[in-house]
Design a protein around this motif. Structure first.
Motif, PDB file in Angstrom:
ATOM      1  N   LEU A  10       0.835  -1.198   0.000  1.00  0.00           N
ATOM      2  CA  LEU A  10       0.000   0.000   0.000  1.00  0.00           C
ATOM      3  C   LEU A  10       0.876   1.257   0.000  1.00  0.00           C
ATOM      4  O   LEU A  10       0.651   2.179  -0.781  1.00  0.00           O
ATOM      5  CB  LEU A  10      -0.928  -0.019   1.216  1.00  0.00           C
ATOM      6  CG  LEU A  10      -1.889   1.156   1.313  1.00  0.00           C
ATOM      7  CD1 LEU A  10      -2.828   1.160   0.120  1.00  0.00           C
ATOM      8  CD2 LEU A  10      -2.681   1.083   2.604  1.00  0.00           C
ATOM      9  N   ALA A  28       2.429   2.217  -3.182  1.00  0.00           N
ATOM     10  CA  ALA A  28       1.540   2.821  -4.180  1.00  0.00           C
ATOM     11  C   ALA A  28       1.551   4.343  -4.091  1.00  0.00           C
ATOM     12  O   ALA A  28       1.083   5.025  -4.988  1.00  0.00           O
ATOM     13  CB  ALA A  28       0.119   2.301  -4.024  1.00  0.00           C
ATOM     14  N   PHE A  29       2.103   4.873  -2.974  1.00  0.00           N
ATOM     15  CA  PHE A  29       2.176   6.325  -2.822  1.00  0.00           C
ATOM     16  C   PHE A  29       3.629   6.768  -2.989  1.00  0.00           C
ATOM     17  O   PHE A  29       4.401   6.678  -2.044  1.00  0.00           O
ATOM     18  CB  PHE A  29       1.707   6.739  -1.422  1.00  0.00           C
ATOM     19  CG  PHE A  29       0.243   6.552  -1.172  1.00  0.00           C
ATOM     20  CD1 PHE A  29      -0.618   7.636  -1.249  1.00  0.00           C
ATOM     21  CD2 PHE A  29      -0.280   5.317  -0.847  1.00  0.00           C
ATOM     22  CE1 PHE A  29      -1.973   7.473  -1.007  1.00  0.00           C
ATOM     23  CE2 PHE A  29      -1.637   5.155  -0.607  1.00  0.00           C
ATOM     24  CZ  PHE A  29      -2.484   6.234  -0.692  1.00  0.00           C
ATOM     25  N   PRO A  30       4.020   7.260  -4.179  1.00  0.00           N
ATOM     26  CA  PRO A  30       5.377   7.780  -4.322  1.00  0.00           C
ATOM     27  C   PRO A  30       5.610   8.871  -3.267  1.00  0.00           C
ATOM     28  O   PRO A  30       4.649   9.547  -2.888  1.00  0.00           O
ATOM     29  CB  PRO A  30       5.387   8.370  -5.728  1.00  0.00           C
ATOM     30  CG  PRO A  30       4.270   7.692  -6.448  1.00  0.00           C
ATOM     31  CD  PRO A  30       3.247   7.373  -5.409  1.00  0.00           C
ATOM     32  N   LEU A  90       6.700  11.721  -3.227  1.00  0.00           N
ATOM     33  CA  LEU A  90       6.230  13.054  -3.581  1.00  0.00           C
ATOM     34  C   LEU A  90       4.731  13.172  -3.337  1.00  0.00           C
ATOM     35  O   LEU A  90       4.235  14.206  -2.869  1.00  0.00           O
ATOM     36  CB  LEU A  90       6.544  13.331  -5.058  1.00  0.00           C
ATOM     37  CG  LEU A  90       6.266  14.751  -5.515  1.00  0.00           C
ATOM     38  CD1 LEU A  90       7.214  15.720  -4.849  1.00  0.00           C
ATOM     39  CD2 LEU A  90       6.385  14.857  -7.017  1.00  0.00           C
ATOM     40  N   VAL A  91       3.998  12.099  -3.619  1.00  0.00           N
ATOM     41  CA  VAL A  91       2.548  12.121  -3.420  1.00  0.00           C
ATOM     42  C   VAL A  91       2.218  12.163  -1.921  1.00  0.00           C
ATOM     43  O   VAL A  91       1.329  12.892  -1.489  1.00  0.00           O
ATOM     44  CB  VAL A  91       1.890  10.902  -4.101  1.00  0.00           C
ATOM     45  CG1 VAL A  91       0.420  10.825  -3.764  1.00  0.00           C
ATOM     46  CG2 VAL A  91       2.079  10.988  -5.605  1.00  0.00           C
ATOM     47  N   ILE A 118       2.766  15.614  -0.882  1.00  0.00           N
ATOM     48  CA  ILE A 118       1.687  16.494  -1.324  1.00  0.00           C
ATOM     49  C   ILE A 118       0.493  16.380  -0.380  1.00  0.00           C
ATOM     50  O   ILE A 118      -0.095  17.380   0.031  1.00  0.00           O
ATOM     51  CB  ILE A 118       1.291  16.155  -2.776  1.00  0.00           C
ATOM     52  CG1 ILE A 118       2.355  16.697  -3.726  1.00  0.00           C
ATOM     53  CG2 ILE A 118      -0.070  16.719  -3.118  1.00  0.00           C
ATOM     54  CD1 ILE A 118       2.197  16.231  -5.144  1.00  0.00           C
ATOM     55  N   LEU A 119       0.151  15.134  -0.026  1.00  0.00           N
ATOM     56  CA  LEU A 119      -0.972  14.925   0.894  1.00  0.00           C
ATOM     57  C   LEU A 119      -0.707  15.602   2.238  1.00  0.00           C
ATOM     58  O   LEU A 119      -1.573  16.306   2.770  1.00  0.00           O
ATOM     59  CB  LEU A 119      -1.173  13.426   1.125  1.00  0.00           C
ATOM     60  CG  LEU A 119      -2.229  12.722   0.276  1.00  0.00           C
ATOM     61  CD1 LEU A 119      -2.309  11.261   0.638  1.00  0.00           C
ATOM     62  CD2 LEU A 119      -3.587  13.397   0.463  1.00  0.00           C
ATOM     63  N   THR A 161       1.384  18.032   2.932  1.00  0.00           N
ATOM     64  CA  THR A 161       1.423  19.483   2.813  1.00  0.00           C
ATOM     65  C   THR A 161       0.036  20.064   2.640  1.00  0.00           C
ATOM     66  O   THR A 161      -0.255  21.136   3.160  1.00  0.00           O
ATOM     67  CB  THR A 161       2.261  19.932   1.599  1.00  0.00           C
ATOM     68  OG1 THR A 161       3.153  18.901   1.273  1.00  0.00           O
ATOM     69  CG2 THR A 161       3.001  21.170   1.899  1.00  0.00           C
ATOM     70  N   ALA A 162      -0.801  19.355   1.883  1.00  0.00           N
ATOM     71  CA  ALA A 162      -2.156  19.860   1.665  1.00  0.00           C
ATOM     72  C   ALA A 162      -2.860  20.010   3.003  1.00  0.00           C
ATOM     73  O   ALA A 162      -3.681  20.899   3.191  1.00  0.00           O
ATOM     74  CB  ALA A 162      -2.932  18.910   0.757  1.00  0.00           C
ATOM     75  N   PHE A 208       8.004   6.677   3.279  1.00  0.00           N
ATOM     76  CA  PHE A 208       8.333   5.907   2.086  1.00  0.00           C
ATOM     77  C   PHE A 208       9.469   4.916   2.360  1.00  0.00           C
ATOM     78  O   PHE A 208       9.555   3.861   1.733  1.00  0.00           O
ATOM     79  CB  PHE A 208       8.717   6.861   0.953  1.00  0.00           C
ATOM     80  CG  PHE A 208       8.815   6.179  -0.372  1.00  0.00           C
ATOM     81  CD1 PHE A 208       7.668   5.756  -1.020  1.00  0.00           C
ATOM     82  CD2 PHE A 208      10.041   5.936  -0.965  1.00  0.00           C
ATOM     83  CE1 PHE A 208       7.745   5.112  -2.238  1.00  0.00           C
ATOM     84  CE2 PHE A 208      10.124   5.301  -2.180  1.00  0.00           C
ATOM     85  CZ  PHE A 208       8.973   4.884  -2.820  1.00  0.00           C
ATOM     86  N   GLY A 267      14.129  17.797  -4.325  1.00  0.00           N
ATOM     87  CA  GLY A 267      12.946  17.922  -5.170  1.00  0.00           C
ATOM     88  C   GLY A 267      11.795  18.594  -4.435  1.00  0.00           C
ATOM     89  O   GLY A 267      11.137  19.492  -4.969  1.00  0.00           O
ATOM     90  N   LEU A 268      11.556  18.163  -3.203  1.00  0.00           N
ATOM     91  CA  LEU A 268      10.447  18.728  -2.426  1.00  0.00           C
ATOM     92  C   LEU A 268      10.687  20.205  -2.138  1.00  0.00           C
ATOM     93  O   LEU A 268       9.776  21.027  -2.260  1.00  0.00           O
ATOM     94  CB  LEU A 268      10.276  17.955  -1.110  1.00  0.00           C
ATOM     95  CG  LEU A 268       9.741  16.539  -1.241  1.00  0.00           C
ATOM     96  CD1 LEU A 268       9.681  15.854   0.119  1.00  0.00           C
ATOM     97  CD2 LEU A 268       8.354  16.557  -1.865  1.00  0.00           C
TER      98      LEU A 268
END
Lengths: 270, 314
Positions: free
Chosen positions: A108, A111-113, A115-116, A119-120, A122-123, A139, A204-205
């Motif tokens: 599971l 399935a979340f790189p 970066l994703v 993003i979650l 940070t959102a 990760f 990158g982030l």
């Protein structure tokens, strides 16, 4: 391969030294702005030139090394701290519900790189270096769990583990006393790889604004700020990138060298 | 084969449910109420209440989850709070950039990695091998967004062969492809380096097998043996990596789109974050994760097609 190992070690030590030195000394203060000196090309006074605020780029790179290394190191720590116990548990209870839950949980997270994940996070919580650490760290957990489980599974079939079982040791004690020391080599090699990936991920982030926030110096953010000035002053964009490449290259060469040294099987295969 | 396929389908469905629960839960733990979060600090109580009603926030949690899932299954992703248009339309527009970009990059990575990996494996231990391996070490260490900036500096600003950014749309396909070329190269090179290394070590592993000696003994040339026997058997690890790389390419595209100002999913998600448009964030993340899970599924199927032994084991 000896040469590449030495090169890797030298590059890694150089990055570490720069980061440690920046704690007590940098050639110029990274917080003081000197607009009159802005975007100067490399010179005797500023070896790597100055940025758009007139800050010394060499000093910023040293301070940025500290951020990159700290983020990647803590993220590896999270990965090891949570992933290794999970991997040991999964291997010790092979085929059980616990093993299944750990492995599917791993799938599971894969399935979340990272970066994703970032993003979650940070959102919801807003961008910061801490959230970057959490994202990269989460990760890392399945990576270490998988490596530990794989290494441990093959050990559980060996005679000396059977002997320990016969001697009456429990699975937890065997995992800690006999399995863990024998997967340590794998963990060191994987740790080096995840460390270098962590530095790339942090860069990158920060580059897209999800990592370290001003005034924390960061290689990724230096590149983001350099982007609009790349035609005027290419050195502002080139040096932070080189710092990232050399550090990551150093860690990767070090990891390869360590693997050859610690794992006799790969010496033949490679 | 049918049983294998069914097993994989069940696991695909379970992964999707688990992933959607995680995403839903994360968005739910937004401190405070999503409606007031989206509207900001100065919103009046009435506006918040109206948005709560429109978003269906007054329903019970499980019911909202089911609505969200049912909506997505039927192509209804809800309405963007800032753009006032259906999220599905926004996503479709953006996918028309992001998906071709990821595929273009994957194609480029394969075109670079396969010759390099084959050459390195065939010339193992010689200077060509050392050169390829050295180049891949640097490729792996390159942050793709920095490489992208260097590409812009060289090929867009200095030689002016490609645009430095922006996307003209697919009205003129050639212009579209030109606009995506530098971003695709930037995305592809680090992935090609990884792929070439994996291919090389997989090939070296298979080249040591007895059937390779047999193939050589019956008179096949080195090249024929390599392409007909070694490459096919080396494809399993290579496919695994390619499957994983597709997700890196999609996620990596989020960053690269920012370098080149491409109107793809990546820019959409960053705009949505800054405008606190949680519905868009939620849906785009779900789509990205869906793509990753689907890719894993397809890789599993490809395994079974390449290696019949795997069909039985499952």
């Amino acid at each position: 391969m000896r040469v590449s190992f030495a090169l890797g070690l030298a590059l890694t030590l150089a990055a570490l030294a720069a980061a440690l030195l920046s704690l007590v000394w940098t050639p110029y203060d990274t917080a003081t702005l000197a607009i009159a000196e802005k975007l100067r090309p490399p010179s005797d006074a500023h070896w790597l030139g100055t940025d758009h605020f007139g800050r010394d780029i060499a000093s910023l790179l040293m301070a940025g090394a500290k951020t990159s290394i700290a983020v990647a190191l803590v993220a590896v720590g999270i990965g090891i701290g949570a992933g290794v116990p999970l991997g040991l548990l999964a291997a010790a209870t092979r085929g059980s519900l616990a093993d299944e839950v750990v492995m599917r949980g791993n799938d599971l997270v894969f399935a979340f790189p990272s970066l994703v994940i970032a993003i979650l996070i940070t959102a919801v919580f807003g961008p910061s270096a801490t959230n970057a650490i959490i994202a990269i760290g989460i990760f890392n957990i399945p990576v270490f769990a998988r490596v530990t489980r794989g290494g441990a599974l093959s050990l559980w079939t060996l005679d000396f583990i059977r002997a320990a079982e016969v001697a009456g040791k429990g699975r937890v004690r065997i995992s800690i006393e006999h399995i863990l020391p024998n997967v340590l080599n794998l963990l060191i090699v994987q740790g080096t790889i995840q460390f270098s990936l962590g530095i790339l991920a942090e860069a990158g982030l920060s580059y897209v604004g999800l990592g370290a926030q001003p005034p924390t110096p960061s290689w990724g953010r230096m590149l983001a700020e350099a982007q609009t000035m790349v035609t005027l002053a290419p050195h502002v964009a080139i040096f932070p990138g080189l710092a990232i490449v050399l550090t990551v290259l150093g860690l990767n060469l070090l990891g390869d060298g360590l693997r050859d040294h610690l794992d006799p099987r790969s010496r033949r295969a490679a | 084969m049918l049983r294998y396929l069914l097993g994989r389908l069940v696991s695909l469905a379970l992964s999707l449910v688990a992933a959607s629960l995680v995403i839903f839960a994360v968005i739910e733990i937004v401190p405070g109420d999503p409606a007031s979060y989206m509207l900001g600090l100065n919103a009046s109580a009435d506006t918040v209440a109206a948005l709560r009603h429109r978003l269906g926030l007054n329903e019970a949690l499980p019911l909202r989850y089911l609505h969200w899932i049912a909506g997505m299954a039927t192509g209804d992703f809800g309405q963007s709070y800032t753009y006032k248009v259906p999220v599905a339309d926004l996503v479709a527009q953006r996918l028309a950039v992001s998906l071709p970009l990821a595929l273009y990059a994957l194609l480029m990575a394969v075109l670079i990695a396969f010759p390099a990996g084959l050459l390195a494996a065939a010339r193992r231990g010689r200077s060509a091998d050392a050169a390829v391996m050295g180049a891949t070490q640097i490729g792996i260490a390159l942050p793709n967004f920095w490489f992208a900036m260097l590409l812009v500096l060289a090929f867009a600003l200095h030689w002016q062969l490609f645009p430095a950014g922006g996307f003209p749309g697919w009205g003129d396909p050639l212009a579209g492809i030109r606009a995506l070329t530098l971003p695709a190269v930037a995305l592809a090179l680090p992935q090609a380096a990884i792929l070439a290394r994996v291919l090389r070590s997989a090939l070296i592993e298979t080249l040591g097998q007895d059937y390779i000696r047999t193939a050589r003994a019956k008179g096949l040339t080195v090249g024929q043996t390599m392409l007909r026997h070694a490459l096919r058997n080396a494809m399993i690890p290579v496919l695994t990596i390619m499957g994983m790389q597709f997700s890196f390419l999609l996620a990596g595209a989020i960053i690269i789109e920012n370098v080149f100002n491409l109107p793809g999913l990546g820019r959409l998600i960053f705009q949505a974050i800054t405008q606190r448009d949680l519905i868009v964030v939620e849906s785009v993340v779900m789509i990205l994760v869906f793509a990753v899970i689907l890719m894993t599924f397809l890789v599993d199927l490809a395994y079974a097609a390449i290696d019949p032994r795997l069909r039985k084991r499952a």
